[in-house]
Design a protein around this motif. Structure first.
Motif, PDB file in Angstrom:
ATOM      1  N   LEU A 217       0.838  -1.202   0.000  1.00 58.74           N
ATOM      2  CA  LEU A 217       0.000   0.000   0.000  1.00 58.74           C
ATOM      3  C   LEU A 217       0.869   1.247   0.000  1.00 58.74           C
ATOM      4  CD1 LEU A 217      -0.002   1.470   3.041  1.00 58.74           C
ATOM      5  CD2 LEU A 217      -1.477  -0.454   3.604  1.00 58.74           C
TER       6      LEU A 217
ATOM      7  N   SER B  33       5.533   9.896  -0.304  1.00 57.10           N
ATOM      8  CA  SER B  33       4.639   8.848   0.198  1.00 57.10           C
ATOM      9  C   SER B  33       5.434   7.762   0.917  1.00 57.10           C
ATOM     10  CB  SER B  33       3.908   8.177  -0.964  1.00 57.10           C
ATOM     11  OG  SER B  33       3.036   9.072  -1.597  1.00 57.10           O
TER      12      SER B  33
ATOM     13  N   MET C 258       4.632   0.485   1.724  1.00 60.48           N
ATOM     14  CA  MET C 258       4.899  -0.607   2.679  1.00 60.48           C
ATOM     15  C   MET C 258       4.188  -1.890   2.263  1.00 60.48           C
ATOM     16  SD  MET C 258       2.594   0.956   5.770  1.00 60.48           S
ATOM     17  CE  MET C 258       3.079   2.650   5.413  1.00 60.48           C
TER      18      MET C 258
ATOM     19  N   LEU D  38      -4.743  -5.061   4.703  1.00 58.47           N
ATOM     20  CA  LEU D  38      -4.806  -3.682   5.210  1.00 58.47           C
ATOM     21  C   LEU D  38      -4.755  -3.679   6.744  1.00 58.47           C
ATOM     22  CD1 LEU D  38      -5.129  -0.781   4.180  1.00 58.47           C
ATOM     23  CD2 LEU D  38      -7.605  -1.097   4.273  1.00 58.47           C
TER      24      LEU D  38
ATOM     25  N   ALA E 188      -1.442  -2.334   8.757  1.00 58.61           N
ATOM     26  CA  ALA E 188      -1.607  -1.172   9.636  1.00 58.61           C
ATOM     27  C   ALA E 188      -1.072  -1.493  11.034  1.00 58.61           C
ATOM     28  CB  ALA E 188      -3.087  -0.769   9.689  1.00 58.61           C
TER      29      ALA E 188
ATOM     30  N   VAL F 254       2.939  -1.886  10.940  1.00 59.84           N
ATOM     31  CA  VAL F 254       3.733  -0.675  10.717  1.00 59.84           C
ATOM     32  C   VAL F 254       3.575   0.298  11.881  1.00 59.84           C
ATOM     33  CG1 VAL F 254       2.098   0.728   9.358  1.00 59.84           C
ATOM     34  CG2 VAL F 254       4.559   0.905   8.925  1.00 59.84           C
ATOM     35  N   VAL F 255       2.384   0.385  12.447  1.00 62.95           N
ATOM     36  CA  VAL F 255       2.170   1.324  13.555  1.00 62.95           C
ATOM     37  C   VAL F 255       2.924   0.850  14.813  1.00 62.95           C
ATOM     38  CG1 VAL F 255       0.413   2.316  15.106  1.00 62.95           C
ATOM     39  CG2 VAL F 255       0.020   2.266  12.640  1.00 62.95           C
TER      40      VAL F 255
ATOM     41  N   VAL G  56      -3.896   6.078   4.210  1.00 64.99           N
ATOM     42  CA  VAL G  56      -3.639   5.151   3.106  1.00 64.99           C
ATOM     43  C   VAL G  56      -4.430   5.655   1.912  1.00 64.99           C
ATOM     44  CG1 VAL G  56      -3.868   2.773   2.284  1.00 64.99           C
ATOM     45  CG2 VAL G  56      -3.513   3.228   4.721  1.00 64.99           C
TER      46      VAL G  56
ATOM     47  N   ARG H  87      -3.949   4.116  -1.395  1.00 62.70           N
ATOM     48  CA  ARG H  87      -4.134   3.100  -2.433  1.00 62.70           C
ATOM     49  C   ARG H  87      -3.449   1.816  -1.995  1.00 62.70           C
ATOM     50  NH1 ARG H  87      -2.047   5.934  -6.044  1.00 62.70           N
ATOM     51  NH2 ARG H  87       0.046   5.090  -6.206  1.00 62.70           N
ATOM     52  N   GLN H  88      -4.049   0.694  -2.352  1.00 62.90           N
ATOM     53  CA  GLN H  88      -3.372  -0.580  -2.150  1.00 62.90           C
ATOM     54  C   GLN H  88      -3.463  -1.402  -3.424  1.00 62.90           C
ATOM     55  OE1 GLN H  88      -6.691  -2.128   0.902  1.00 62.90           O
ATOM     56  NE2 GLN H  88      -5.343  -3.808   0.288  1.00 62.90           N
ATOM     57  N   TRP H  89      -2.500  -2.298  -3.598  1.00 64.84           N
ATOM     58  CA  TRP H  89      -2.485  -3.156  -4.789  1.00 64.84           C
ATOM     59  C   TRP H  89      -1.722  -4.422  -4.453  1.00 64.84           C
ATOM     60  CZ3 TRP H  89       0.604   1.081  -4.098  1.00 64.84           C
ATOM     61  CH2 TRP H  89       1.973   0.942  -4.284  1.00 64.84           C
TER      62      TRP H  89
ATOM     63  N   PRO I  61      -8.588   0.081  -4.297  1.00 62.75           N
ATOM     64  CA  PRO I  61      -8.987   0.567  -2.986  1.00 62.75           C
ATOM     65  C   PRO I  61      -7.872   1.447  -2.408  1.00 62.75           C
ATOM     66  CG  PRO I  61      -8.432  -1.801  -2.921  1.00 62.75           C
ATOM     67  CD  PRO I  61      -8.229  -1.335  -4.329  1.00 62.75           C
TER      68      PRO I  61
ATOM     69  N   VAL J 257      -7.776   6.803   4.468  1.00 62.15           N
ATOM     70  CA  VAL J 257      -8.072   6.441   5.860  1.00 62.15           C
ATOM     71  C   VAL J 257      -6.749   6.363   6.611  1.00 62.15           C
ATOM     72  CG1 VAL J 257      -9.087   4.709   7.402  1.00 62.15           C
ATOM     73  CG2 VAL J 257     -10.072   5.082   5.136  1.00 62.15           C
TER      74      VAL J 257
END
Lengths: 381, 90
Positions: free
Chosen positions: A228, A257, A260, A280, A284, A287-288, A299, A301-303, B75, B80
């Motif tokens: 992402l 950006s 990760m 996701l 999250a 990494v946090v 975030v 975008r994710q792929w 997505p 968020v």
């Protein structure tokens, strides 16, 4: 149509091979890709460039590739910039086993001329001030590792290859490979047939299927890896932060950006590249816990993309016993982008019957026939 | 009007001249141009620039707008915060 060499796949392995062959004066090179430029794993990767490996072969290939990438804009005559940011990889050890392994890794890397070093948590905090030192025991750091823009790097090889006379066919799918008594004689796509005696399989996630078309069962499979990207902010992090044990890599790219990713445990062996909410959530949380301040970023975008996994997590390069004129450059196990320069050089040397820059014994497909000697790379996310 | 002053992608600050340079070099799909110029990779995720780029490509290729495929939609629908996702999983 006749072709001297047909390369399947215009990802960075394919374009680098095409460039290196064309630079040696080979004519009539064709590259075929089923979609647009950089549609596959190259354009989906984490954009990291690292030399900190646990196996000798991966260290050597990574170091040679970094040396190429450092001068790539000039060597390839690229009018833009591949954006090589050399601000290091900080790899954290999260278990005593990793801590001990990393000491060995650094010894090997230093022996091979890679300027990595073992560092304490306090030293790590100086390099990445927002890292949570409760999460790890020690770390290793190599300042010449870093980031390259995969789209630009592939475009640089592509444009250089085109200038040297290589012909590219995009949006064209290879449907079959013709052989005669275990010798390559042609390649048929959905649009045309090429008569050729040499085919190079640089098909990334689809390398196994391409192998089968030539009657070669390459021991590789495709596996989904997700990733992402956040909104851009001012620069706060130089190096890539990576943990094998906690399954994480995260870096701030030059545009601002954070990119990760992490592997999916027990991922199926297939071509699925859809995004999942499970990734996701896990991404999250991971990494946090390591880089708490990153939690403030959105975030956007994710792929996902396919790793092409080999049994020992090292690439499979060169000719094969099963079919004359069939060459492979696959099984990179998530590291084809950072190894692309040496991949192109080695394949060009093999095809030209020149002495190879690296001994191919541990890189050719034959190595799996003698299982005893296999050393599996552990430094993989 | 100078093409350099016509902004196509606000998030990534890409102008019309840059788009035309790539079209002239043979990069004629949204997916190609997105990857080289970062059009549509910013916080709006191509909601504004995607349609503008589609129109420019259709004009350049002299084809119907709907014949130019838009970029793949990925997505999330909106940005968020990572910590909000962490909170949501508790």
């Amino acid at each position: 149509m006749n072709a001297n060499i047909v390369i399947i796949g215009a990802g960075i392995s394919g374009t680098s091979i095409a460039y290196h062959l064309a630079a040696k004066g080979i004519k009539d090179i064709i590259v075929i890709d089923k979609d647009y430029l950089t549609n596959g794993a190259t354009g989906r990767c984490g954009a990291g460039i690292r030399q900190q490996w646990a196996t000798k072969m991966n260290c050597i290939m990574a170091k040679k590739s970094v040396e190429f990438y450092e001068k790539a804009n000039q060597t390839l005559g690229y009018s833009h910039d591949i954006e090589f940011k050399q601000e290091g990889y900080l790899i954290v050890a999260v278990t005593p086993e990793e801590d001990a392994q990393f000491t060995k890794n650094v010894e090997l890397q230093n022996y091979l001329g890679i300027k990595s070093r073992k560092i304490t948590k306090e030293e790590a905090k100086k390099i990445v001030p927002h890292i949570n030192t409760d999460m790890f025991i020690s770390a290793t750091f190599c300042p010449t590792d870093g980031h390259i823009n995969p789209f630009k790097a592939n475009d640089a090889f592509y444009q250089a290859a085109k200038r040297l006379g290589v012909t590219f066919y995009f949006h064209e799918t290879v449907q079959s490979i013709q052989t005669d008594h275990h010798r390559i004689v042609g390649v048929t796509t959905d649009k045309r047939t090429f008569q050729t005696t040499k085919v190079i399989n640089a098909a990334g996630g689809f390398a196994h299927e391409i192998g089968l078309m030539a009657g070669v069962d390459i021991p590789v499979y495709a596996e989904k890896h997700e990733i992402l990207v956040t909104e851009p902010i001012e620069k706060i992090q130089g190096p890539m932060v990576m943990s094998f044990g906690k399954n994480l890599y995260c870096q701030q790219v030059p545009q601002g950006s954070f990119v990760m990713g992490r592997g999916t445990p027990d991922a199926l062996h297939n071509h699925d590249i859809t995004s999942s909410w499970e990734f996701l959530d896990e991404m999250a949380k991971t990494v946090v816990s390591f880089l708490p301040i990153i939690g403030e970023l959105r975030v956007i975008r994710q792929w996902a993309g396919s790793y092409n996994m080999s049994p020992d997590r090292q690439p499979i390069l060169g000719s094969v016993d099963e079919c004359d004129g069939f060459y492979v450059a696959c099984g990179f196990s998530g590291h084809g982008f950072m190894f692309a320069p040496i991949t192109g050089l080695l394949l060009s040397e093999i095809i030209m019957n020149e002495p190879t820059t690296i001994d191919m014994a541990e890189l050719c497909m034959n190595r799996f026939k003698n299982q005893k000697t296999i050393e599996v790379e552990k430094s993989v996310v | 009007m100078n093409k350099k002053n016509i902004i196509i992608c606000r998030c990534e600050d890409v102008n019309l001249e840059q788009v035309h340079e790539l079209l002239d070099q043979g990069y004629t799909t949204i997916e190609d141009i997105k990857r080289l110029l970062r059009i549509g990779m910013g916080p709006c995720q191509g909601k504004t620039c995607g349609l503008l780029l589609q129109q420019e490509i259709s004009r350049y290729l002299k084809c119907k707008t709907e014949e130019v495929p838009l970029a793949k939609v990925r997505p999330l629908v909106t940005g968020v915060k990572l910590k909000a996702i962490v909170e949501g999983t508790k």
